[in-house]
Write a protein that holds these residues in place. Structure first.
Motif, PDB file in Angstrom:
ATOM      1  N   ALA A  46       0.842  -1.192   0.000  1.00 38.77           N
ATOM      2  CA  ALA A  46       0.000   0.000   0.000  1.00 38.77           C
ATOM      3  C   ALA A  46       0.877   1.242   0.000  1.00 38.77           C
ATOM      4  N   ILE A  47       0.291   2.337  -0.489  1.00 43.13           N
ATOM      5  CA  ILE A  47       0.956   3.641  -0.453  1.00 43.13           C
ATOM      6  C   ILE A  47       0.043   4.602   0.289  1.00 43.13           C
ATOM      7  N   LYS A  48       0.621   5.341   1.232  1.00 40.55           N
ATOM      8  CA  LYS A  48      -0.149   6.282   2.046  1.00 40.55           C
ATOM      9  C   LYS A  48       0.343   7.698   1.807  1.00 40.55           C
ATOM     10  N   ALA A 122       9.944   5.861   2.756  1.00 48.27           N
ATOM     11  CA  ALA A 122       9.452   7.108   2.166  1.00 48.27           C
ATOM     12  C   ALA A 122       9.809   7.141   0.687  1.00 48.27           C
ATOM     13  N   LEU A 123       8.854   7.540  -0.150  1.00 45.72           N
ATOM     14  CA  LEU A 123       9.061   7.594  -1.595  1.00 45.72           C
ATOM     15  C   LEU A 123       9.526   8.999  -1.986  1.00 45.72           C
ATOM     16  N   PRO A 124      10.671   9.133  -2.653  1.00 45.83           N
ATOM     17  CA  PRO A 124      11.172  10.461  -3.020  1.00 45.83           C
ATOM     18  C   PRO A 124      10.260  11.132  -4.051  1.00 45.83           C
ATOM     19  N   ALA A 131       9.438  14.179   0.827  1.00 54.81           N
ATOM     20  CA  ALA A 131       8.633  13.020   0.443  1.00 54.81           C
ATOM     21  C   ALA A 131       7.191  13.234   0.856  1.00 54.81           C
ATOM     22  N   LYS A 132       6.261  12.890  -0.055  1.00 54.04           N
ATOM     23  CA  LYS A 132       4.833  13.056   0.215  1.00 54.04           C
ATOM     24  C   LYS A 132       4.125  11.733   0.466  1.00 54.04           C
ATOM     25  N   TYR A 133       4.763  10.645   0.038  1.00 55.92           N
ATOM     26  CA  TYR A 133       4.090   9.353   0.128  1.00 55.92           C
ATOM     27  C   TYR A 133       4.991   8.330   0.830  1.00 55.92           C
ATOM     28  N   LEU A 134       4.314   7.386   1.443  1.00 57.02           N
ATOM     29  CA  LEU A 134       4.997   6.335   2.199  1.00 57.02           C
ATOM     30  C   LEU A 134       4.581   4.980   1.648  1.00 57.02           C
ATOM     31  N   CYS A 135       5.581   4.187   1.296  1.00 57.74           N
ATOM     32  CA  CYS A 135       5.336   2.839   0.798  1.00 57.74           C
ATOM     33  C   CYS A 135       5.309   1.876   1.989  1.00 57.74           C
ATOM     34  N   CYS A 136       4.289   1.021   2.066  1.00 59.10           N
ATOM     35  CA  CYS A 136       4.143   0.070   3.171  1.00 59.10           C
ATOM     36  C   CYS A 136       3.970  -1.345   2.606  1.00 59.10           C
ATOM     37  N   ILE A 137       4.818  -2.241   3.038  1.00 59.07           N
ATOM     38  CA  ILE A 137       4.732  -3.645   2.621  1.00 59.07           C
ATOM     39  C   ILE A 137       4.425  -4.476   3.860  1.00 59.07           C
ATOM     40  N   TRP A 138       3.252  -5.127   3.828  1.00 61.17           N
ATOM     41  CA  TRP A 138       2.786  -5.893   4.974  1.00 61.17           C
ATOM     42  C   TRP A 138       3.014  -7.386   4.727  1.00 61.17           C
ATOM     43  N   GLN A 139       3.449  -8.057   5.782  1.00 57.95           N
ATOM     44  CA  GLN A 139       3.568  -9.512   5.744  1.00 57.95           C
ATOM     45  C   GLN A 139       2.832 -10.096   6.950  1.00 57.95           C
ATOM     46  N   ASP A 140       1.985 -11.077   6.688  1.00 59.21           N
ATOM     47  CA  ASP A 140       1.204 -11.709   7.756  1.00 59.21           C
ATOM     48  C   ASP A 140       2.078 -12.745   8.462  1.00 59.21           C
ATOM     49  N   LEU A 141       2.405 -12.474   9.715  1.00 59.73           N
ATOM     50  CA  LEU A 141       3.232 -13.389  10.505  1.00 59.73           C
ATOM     51  C   LEU A 141       2.417 -14.398  11.296  1.00 59.73           C
TER      52      LEU A 141
END
Length: 343
Positions: A46-48, A122-124, A131-141
């Motif tokens: 996701a990107i926020k 943070a995305l340049p 930076a205006k956007y944040l990249c989020c990578i989720w993993q289900d543990l």
């Protein structure tokens, strides 16, 4: 974002651009690679928007976690306030660094507690600004943690089973060495321990005591109760002998009414004091059967190695001789063996 962080982002962008140019790649190549790898890893992505915390993009797996479309979604709308605050704090921390930040979160979703690892970066911006956007990578543990918990449970159960088997093995082995009525060691084990104690004391020049014990003739109430009364008396005597000896000592039932106690590292005077205390306990011990106190007393002979004997045979004889003297005095008595004096 500090100048140092901005410079680091710019350096990475220059590296990516140089590599794209050198290989003749399309400008969107890195995006294709990243999205393909995320799909391959079955990750939620996701990107926020950094300023508002609103989601502007989410892949299908992430939207499945949300349970709805990601457009305009904020964390307050799909997690509880406490979890939302933790997510927001992690987001803000990730916005001020140039390396990926990883944190773990526990979320209550649909009545089920689940655990996630979230990698943020943070995305340049294209204009080189903040930076205006944040990249989020989720993993289900959750499946991994459940498997770890099950493994730990299985290992713990296996360890408990091994301990139970070892305890059972020792009990079975010990059961073969002990008298069933008194719980004391039988003659064979006692003889082995006595030999070891003699060898040890001879090498290290230290003393130990040997006590011969005999059950005095039972009183009228005990005789009238027959075999059951005699068994009760022997059980009581066995308990007292065991409770008055240490782990390094040994108590043994030699025959019907004869017993022996080996006191490791104990001198003659100390052995006499301890056995005198045991004699008093026996004399005052209540042994009840059918409302009657059977009662019993013992006689004891105490010998010491090497002060009263220099060999195992002489030690046994010295303790028996002292016991005979205690019995001749009417029983319920502790007698010391004579100390031998060498020329």
């Amino acid at each position: 974002m500090t100048d140092i962080h901005q410079q680091a982002l710019s350096a990475r962008a220059d590296q990516a651009h140089a590599l794209t140019t050198a290989l003749g790649l399309a400008p969107q190549a890195w995006g294709v690679v990243a999205m393909s790898l995320l799909d391959r890893a079955e990750a939620m992505f996701a990107i926020k928007e950094a300023a508002t915390g609103r989601y502007v993009h989410a892949n299908p797996r992430m939207q499945a976690l949300f349970g709805r479309s990601a457009d305009g979604l904020v964390d307050e709308e799909w997690v509880d306030p406490q979890a939302c605050a933790a997510l927001r704090t992690a987001d803000q921390s990730a916005m001020v660094v140039t390396v990926p930040q990883v944190s773990e979160h526990r979320l209550e979703l649909g009545g089920v507690r689940r655990e996630f690892s979230v990698t943020r970066l943070a995305l340049p911006s294209a204009d080189g600004g903040a930076a205006k956007y944040l990249c989020c990578i989720w993993q289900d543990l959750t499946p991994q943690r459940q498997a770890e918990t099950q493994l730990q449970l299985a290992l713990r159960q296996l360890e408990e089973q091994q301990q139970a088997n070892e305890t059972l093995r020792r009990e079975m082995q010990d059961h073969g060495l002990r008298d069933s009525v008194t719980g004391l060691y039988q003659r064979g084990h006692f003889d082995d321990q006595l030999r070891r104690e003699v060898d040890l004391s001879s090498r290290e020049h230290r003393e130990f005591a040997l006590v011969s014990v005999a059950l005095d003739p039972l009183g009228e109430a005990a005789r009238a109760s027959g075999s059951e009364g005699r068994k009760r008396v022997l059980e009581a005597l066995g308990r007292l002998l065991r409770s008055n000896t240490r782990a390094m000592d040994a108590s043994c039932r030699l025959s019907e009414d004869r017993f022996a106690v080996l006191l490791s590292g104990v001198g003659l005077a100390t052995a006499h004091a301890r056995m005198e205390g045991l004699r008093r306990q026996c004399a005052t011990q209540l042994v009840m059967l059918n409302g009657q106190d059977l009662g019993f007393t013992v006689s004891m002979g105490v010998a010491s190695f090497p002060h009263t004997a220099h060999t195992q045979e002489d030690l046994l004889q010295a303790a028996d001789t002292a016991l005979s003297q205690a019995q001749k005095r009417g029983g319920n008595h502790v007698t010391l063996a004579s100390i031998r004096f060498e020329a």
